[in-house]
Design an enzyme around this catalytic site. Structure first.
Site, mmCIF file in Angstrom:
data_model
loop_
_atom_site.group_PDB
_atom_site.id
_atom_site.type_symbol
_atom_site.label_atom_id
_atom_site.label_comp_id
_atom_site.label_asym_id
_atom_site.label_seq_id
_atom_site.Cartn_x
_atom_site.Cartn_y
_atom_site.Cartn_z
ATOM 1 C CB SER A 183 -0.774 0.099 1.515
ATOM 2 O OG SER A 183 -2.072 -0.601 0.747
ATOM 3 C CE LYS A 201 -5.183 1.799 -0.282
ATOM 4 N NZ LYS A 201 -3.911 0.589 -0.119
ATOM 5 C CB SER A 231 -4.263 1.248 3.874
ATOM 6 O OG SER A 231 -3.254 1.234 3.043
#
Length: 450
Positions: free
Chosen positions: A122, A125, A180
């Site tokens: 993640s 991101k 997340s």
């Protein structure tokens, strides 16, 4: 005119005046090596083991990796210039890859397999946010339809978005950064034209940032074949994102209220009416929120963590101490201990703040392509100033400064360039000194002490 731009231009005027008077005596500034011409478009040397990204990387780094930011960053193993007065690195680091850098000057203080292409989880991101965040005002509302949350990977981290509920863009970004939430990423991606379109834009933006180790398959960082990035690239994403006010706000938020489901009131005078509650979400960045075995790191201000089967634990953090702002990225510690990625990050932060004014850099964080000096001078390490939210990217806003300092064909700089060849060379050095800094304006440092 913004404060960062004023500061950059004042710095340029002062530097120009000084260099004009010391034209024949001042030493040249060192510029980091430009990317090796032998590098393939993918950012890895043609024919090297890392040229073909894989969701299941080898147990050891390839012998040849990208040299973006400096030749030493492409070498396997730990890279650091230890000398008298420079503290030794922590001895119990187990991460496959890590990097410590000065967020503003772009100096890479030390690294370990910086360009090893690994699954990012993640932390990807950060690139998603840097790409998509400027496109929608935070007050815009969106009603979620089933297709918005389709195709989310099994076991994904979720913030708890519900179909047929309406959320603001502000809500969705809190879901991305704090929890997340892959569901929040998918909703924003659909608002942005769909998953495929968003992935294409992310890959294009990564290339613009010169993050050439990165190949995006899924915008949320969920494990996918051939989806890779590197500690170096993740640091570039963080550095670019931190130029945006909203990015800084979201990544530094410790906790927030998130909208719940709409329900009908069953009793009392309000029977039959609808009501909507909320629930608290907390940032899963443990150096920001703390945990049983990890304290809040002093001066921490973000950025993003991740954890998947292929990637293991990954993390990029930014922290400030004594006027210095450092970025640390750690990927996949081998030591199987709770919160190990944060513990190793904290150790590297501690080392970095002790070493920042003492250690000779081993490389540089390169600037985006769009900010490259017009005169073709050696690679700079950032930009003066930086755009806030409002549709303009940080790299775009810095182009006028880069043009004025490096392209220098007007005003006092143009006159200075016409005096002597010696002044020309020195002014090129001055342009590098100005452009290499990338200030982090109004860096959010809320709730950073235990």
């Amino acid at each position: 005119m913004s404060a960062p731009k004023k500061t950059a231009r004042r710095s340029l005027l002062v530097t120009t005046a000084v260099l004009s008077s010391l034209a024949l005596t001042a030493p040249l500034s060192y510029a980091a090596p430009s990317p090796s011409p032998s590098d393939s478009p993918s950012g890895s040397p043609s024919g090297s083991p890392s040229a073909s990204p894989s969701g299941s990387p080898s147990a050891t780094p390839p012998a040849r990796m990208s040299s973006v930011g400096g030749e030493r960053l492409g070498q396997a193993g730990t890279q650091v210039n230890l000398a008298s007065g420079v503290p030794v690195l922590p001895k119990d680091l187990t991460a496959r890859s890590w990097i410590v850098s000065d967020a503003e000057s772009g100096h890479v203080l030390a690294s370990h397999n910086a360009h090893w292409r690994l699954p990012p989880a993640s932390t990807l991101k950060m690139l998603f946010a840097d790409t998509v965040l400027p496109k929608f005002p935070k007050t815009e509302k969106h009603k979620v339809v089933p297709s918005d949350v389709a195709g989310i990977g099994a076991g994904s981290s979720l913030v708890g978005i519900k179909e047929n509920e309406t959320y603001t863009v502000h809500d969705l970004w809190l879901g991305v950064f704090l929890r997340s939430g892959n569901d929040a990423v998918h909703v924003l991606s659909q608002m942005n034209g769909g998953i495929d379109s968003t992935v294409k834009e992310m890959n294009a933006h990564a290339e613009e940032l010169q993050a050439l180790d990165t190949n995006v398959i899924s915008p949320d960082g969920y494990d996918a074949p051939e989806q890779v990035s590197s500690a170096y690239d993740l640091t570039l994403f963080a550095r670019s994102g931190l130029q945006k006010k909203d990015f800084r706000e979201y990544c530094s938020t410790v906790s927030a209220k998130f909208p719940g489901e709409t329900t009908k009131v069953k009793k009392g005078k309000s029977k039959g009416r609808t009501t909507r509650g909320s629930f608290e979400i907390q940032n899963t960045n443990r150096l920001l929120s703390g945990d049983s075995d990890v304290s809040v790191y002093p001066g921490i201000a973000g950025v993003k963590n991740g954890n998947t089967t292929n990637a293991g634990a990954t993390f990029t953090g930014v922290a400030e101490r004594g006027g210095k702002v450092l970025l640390v990225t750690v990927m996949n510690p081998e030591k199987d201990e709770h919160n190990e990625v944060y513990k190793e990050t904290a150790k590297l932060f501690d080392w970095g703040f002790k070493a920042v004014d003492k250690v000779q850099p081993v490389g540089e964080l390169v600037p985006p392509k769009g900010s490259a000096p017009a005169s073709g001078q050696p690679g700079t390490s950032g930009q003066a100033g930086g755009a806030e939210d409002g549709g303009a990217s940080s790299e775009a806003s810095s182009k006028p400064v880069a043009s004025a300092t490096a392209g220098g064909r007007s005003g006092g700089i143009g006159i200075a360039l016409s005096i002597t060849g010696g002044v020309l060379v020195l002014l090129a050095g001055a342009a590098f000194l100005v452009n290499r800094r990338w200030p982090l304006p109004d860096l959010v440092r809320r709730r950073t002490r235990p």
